[in-house]
Design a protein around this motif. Structure first.
Motif, PDB file in Angstrom:
ATOM      1  N   LEU A  18       1.087  -1.378   0.257  1.00 56.50           N
ATOM      2  CA  LEU A  18      -0.220  -0.065  -0.282  1.00 56.50           C
ATOM      3  C   LEU A  18       0.431   1.458   0.377  1.00 56.50           C
ATOM      4  O   LEU A  18       0.782   2.355  -0.812  1.00 56.50           O
ATOM      5  CB  LEU A  18      -0.710  -0.178   1.046  1.00 56.50           C
ATOM      6  CG  LEU A  18      -2.060  -0.999   1.172  1.00 56.50           C
ATOM      7  CD1 LEU A  18      -2.968  -1.700   2.282  1.00 56.50           C
ATOM      8  CD2 LEU A  18      -3.069  -0.319   0.049  1.00 56.50           C
ATOM      9  N   PHE A  19       2.183   0.848   0.635  1.00 52.73           N
ATOM     10  CA  PHE A  19       2.834   2.026   0.973  1.00 52.73           C
ATOM     11  C   PHE A  19       3.620   2.673  -0.073  1.00 52.73           C
ATOM     12  O   PHE A  19       3.811   4.483  -1.233  1.00 52.73           O
ATOM     13  CB  PHE A  19       3.950   2.296   1.705  1.00 52.73           C
ATOM     14  CG  PHE A  19       3.977   2.541   3.391  1.00 52.73           C
ATOM     15  CD1 PHE A  19       1.961   3.025   3.029  1.00 52.73           C
ATOM     16  CD2 PHE A  19       3.930   2.318   4.573  1.00 52.73           C
ATOM     17  CE1 PHE A  19       1.806   3.618   4.519  1.00 52.73           C
ATOM     18  CE2 PHE A  19       3.814   2.697   5.909  1.00 52.73           C
ATOM     19  CZ  PHE A  19       2.283   3.160   5.869  1.00 52.73           C
ATOM     20  N   SER A  20       4.260   1.815  -1.153  1.00 51.66           N
ATOM     21  CA  SER A  20       4.783   1.598  -2.642  1.00 51.66           C
ATOM     22  C   SER A  20       3.573   2.451  -4.014  1.00 51.66           C
ATOM     23  O   SER A  20       4.408   2.888  -4.209  1.00 51.66           O
ATOM     24  CB  SER A  20       5.055   0.192  -2.728  1.00 51.66           C
ATOM     25  OG  SER A  20       4.414  -0.692  -3.520  1.00 51.66           O
ATOM     26  N   GLU A  21       2.373   1.943  -3.193  1.00 48.55           N
ATOM     27  CA  GLU A  21       1.269   2.270  -4.236  1.00 48.55           C
ATOM     28  C   GLU A  21       0.825   3.613  -4.385  1.00 48.55           C
ATOM     29  O   GLU A  21      -0.039   4.163  -5.011  1.00 48.55           O
ATOM     30  CB  GLU A  21       0.161   1.381  -4.766  1.00 48.55           C
ATOM     31  CG  GLU A  21       1.015  -0.343  -4.729  1.00 48.55           C
ATOM     32  CD  GLU A  21      -0.285  -1.661  -5.053  1.00 48.55           C
ATOM     33  OE1 GLU A  21      -1.019  -0.662  -4.330  1.00 48.55           O
ATOM     34  OE2 GLU A  21       0.284  -1.796  -4.817  1.00 48.55           O
ATOM     35  N   ASN A  22       1.112   4.203  -3.179  1.00 49.04           N
ATOM     36  CA  ASN A  22       0.604   5.022  -2.184  1.00 49.04           C
ATOM     37  C   ASN A  22       0.981   6.580  -1.806  1.00 49.04           C
ATOM     38  O   ASN A  22       2.005   5.486  -1.513  1.00 49.04           O
ATOM     39  CB  ASN A  22      -1.143   5.527  -1.786  1.00 49.04           C
ATOM     40  CG  ASN A  22      -2.317   4.188  -1.784  1.00 49.04           C
ATOM     41  OD1 ASN A  22      -3.000   4.217  -2.789  1.00 49.04           O
ATOM     42  ND2 ASN A  22      -2.018   2.880  -2.139  1.00 49.04           N
ATOM     43  N   TYR A  23       1.261   7.822  -1.915  1.00 56.87           N
ATOM     44  CA  TYR A  23       1.608   8.717  -1.272  1.00 56.87           C
ATOM     45  C   TYR A  23       1.025   8.572  -0.174  1.00 56.87           C
ATOM     46  O   TYR A  23      -0.484   8.517  -0.272  1.00 56.87           O
ATOM     47  CB  TYR A  23       1.545  10.234  -1.937  1.00 56.87           C
ATOM     48  CG  TYR A  23       2.604  10.729  -0.677  1.00 56.87           C
ATOM     49  CD1 TYR A  23       3.420  10.781  -0.317  1.00 56.87           C
ATOM     50  CD2 TYR A  23       1.279  11.671   0.018  1.00 56.87           C
ATOM     51  CE1 TYR A  23       4.365  11.293   0.948  1.00 56.87           C
ATOM     52  CE2 TYR A  23       1.733  12.310   1.100  1.00 56.87           C
ATOM     53  CZ  TYR A  23       3.723  12.542   0.812  1.00 56.87           C
ATOM     54  OH  TYR A  23       4.328  13.555   2.067  1.00 56.87           O
ATOM     55  N   ILE A  24       1.127   8.109   1.259  1.00 54.42           N
ATOM     56  CA  ILE A  24       1.000   8.265   3.197  1.00 54.42           C
ATOM     57  C   ILE A  24       1.375   9.181   3.999  1.00 54.42           C
ATOM     58  O   ILE A  24       2.324   8.087   3.585  1.00 54.42           O
ATOM     59  CB  ILE A  24       0.634   6.824   2.984  1.00 54.42           C
ATOM     60  CG1 ILE A  24       0.194   5.754   1.799  1.00 54.42           C
ATOM     61  CG2 ILE A  24      -0.569   6.701   4.827  1.00 54.42           C
ATOM     62  CD1 ILE A  24      -1.676   5.489   1.910  1.00 54.42           C
ATOM     63  N   SER A  25      -0.076   9.867   4.281  1.00 52.84           N
ATOM     64  CA  SER A  25       1.143  11.034   4.950  1.00 52.84           C
ATOM     65  C   SER A  25       0.900  10.518   6.315  1.00 52.84           C
ATOM     66  O   SER A  25       1.041  10.875   7.679  1.00 52.84           O
ATOM     67  CB  SER A  25       0.933  12.457   4.120  1.00 52.84           C
ATOM     68  OG  SER A  25      -0.566  12.467   4.583  1.00 52.84           O
ATOM     69  N   LYS A  26      -0.263   9.743   6.898  1.00 48.13           N
ATOM     70  CA  LYS A  26      -0.754   9.088   7.730  1.00 48.13           C
ATOM     71  C   LYS A  26      -0.895   7.910   8.204  1.00 48.13           C
ATOM     72  O   LYS A  26      -1.959   7.483   6.878  1.00 48.13           O
ATOM     73  CB  LYS A  26      -1.755  10.549   8.328  1.00 48.13           C
ATOM     74  CG  LYS A  26      -2.135   9.389   9.420  1.00 48.13           C
ATOM     75  CD  LYS A  26      -3.198  11.330  10.179  1.00 48.13           C
ATOM     76  CE  LYS A  26      -3.537  11.377  11.239  1.00 48.13           C
ATOM     77  NZ  LYS A  26      -4.006  12.854  12.058  1.00 48.13           N
ATOM     78  N   VAL A  27      -0.838   6.954   9.146  1.00 49.12           N
ATOM     79  CA  VAL A  27      -1.495   5.732   9.484  1.00 49.12           C
ATOM     80  C   VAL A  27      -2.717   6.340  10.657  1.00 49.12           C
ATOM     81  O   VAL A  27      -2.207   5.960  11.326  1.00 49.12           O
ATOM     82  CB  VAL A  27      -0.974   4.593   9.003  1.00 49.12           C
ATOM     83  CG1 VAL A  27      -0.919   3.326   9.792  1.00 49.12           C
ATOM     84  CG2 VAL A  27       0.200   5.385   7.936  1.00 49.12           C
TER      85      VAL A  27
END
Length: 115
Positions: free
Chosen positions: A40-49
């Motif tokens: 998921l991190f490799s496919e999307n820009y995630i700024s918060k979990v």
């Protein structure tokens, strides 16, 4: 096949990834969590979990490990990790693991997303 309640579900809201944790968070399913969140991190820009502990009744040191791993990953990119739905027993484990100093714990999903 895993028993119901033992799998992770994921929800994204823009750059926020919400991880709904199962009833038990142990070394067996933490491997899956690491693999799935890496994807998921490799496919999307995630700024918060946001970790949802509302169903979780058991967690071992592998759970602490995955939380620390994700915290370091988010901190490295200027992101943030929050939690919600933590019961007293899990709260004690998180405190022993030092997690409460790194991640804010909220009562509700909406607060954890906003926090």
């Amino acid at each position: 096949m895993m028993a119901a309640g033992q799998t992770f579900t994921y929800e994204t809201r823009g750059q926020i990834l919400i991880i709904h944790l199962p009833r038990e968070l142990d070394h067996h399913n933490c491997r899956n969590l690491k693999y799935e969140t890496d994807l998921l991190f490799s496919e999307n820009y995630i700024s918060k979990v946001v970790f949802d502990f509302s169903r979780t009744e058991f967690m071992d040191s592998s759970g602490i490990g995955i939380l620390l791993n994700r915290y370091k990953q988010m901190a490295g990119s200027g992101g943030k990790v929050t939690l919600y739905g933590v019961n007293a027993q899990i709260g004690r484990i998180l405190a022993i693991g030092g997690i409460h100093r790194l991640m804010e714990n909220f009562d509700s999903k909406e607060e954890a997303i906003a926090g």
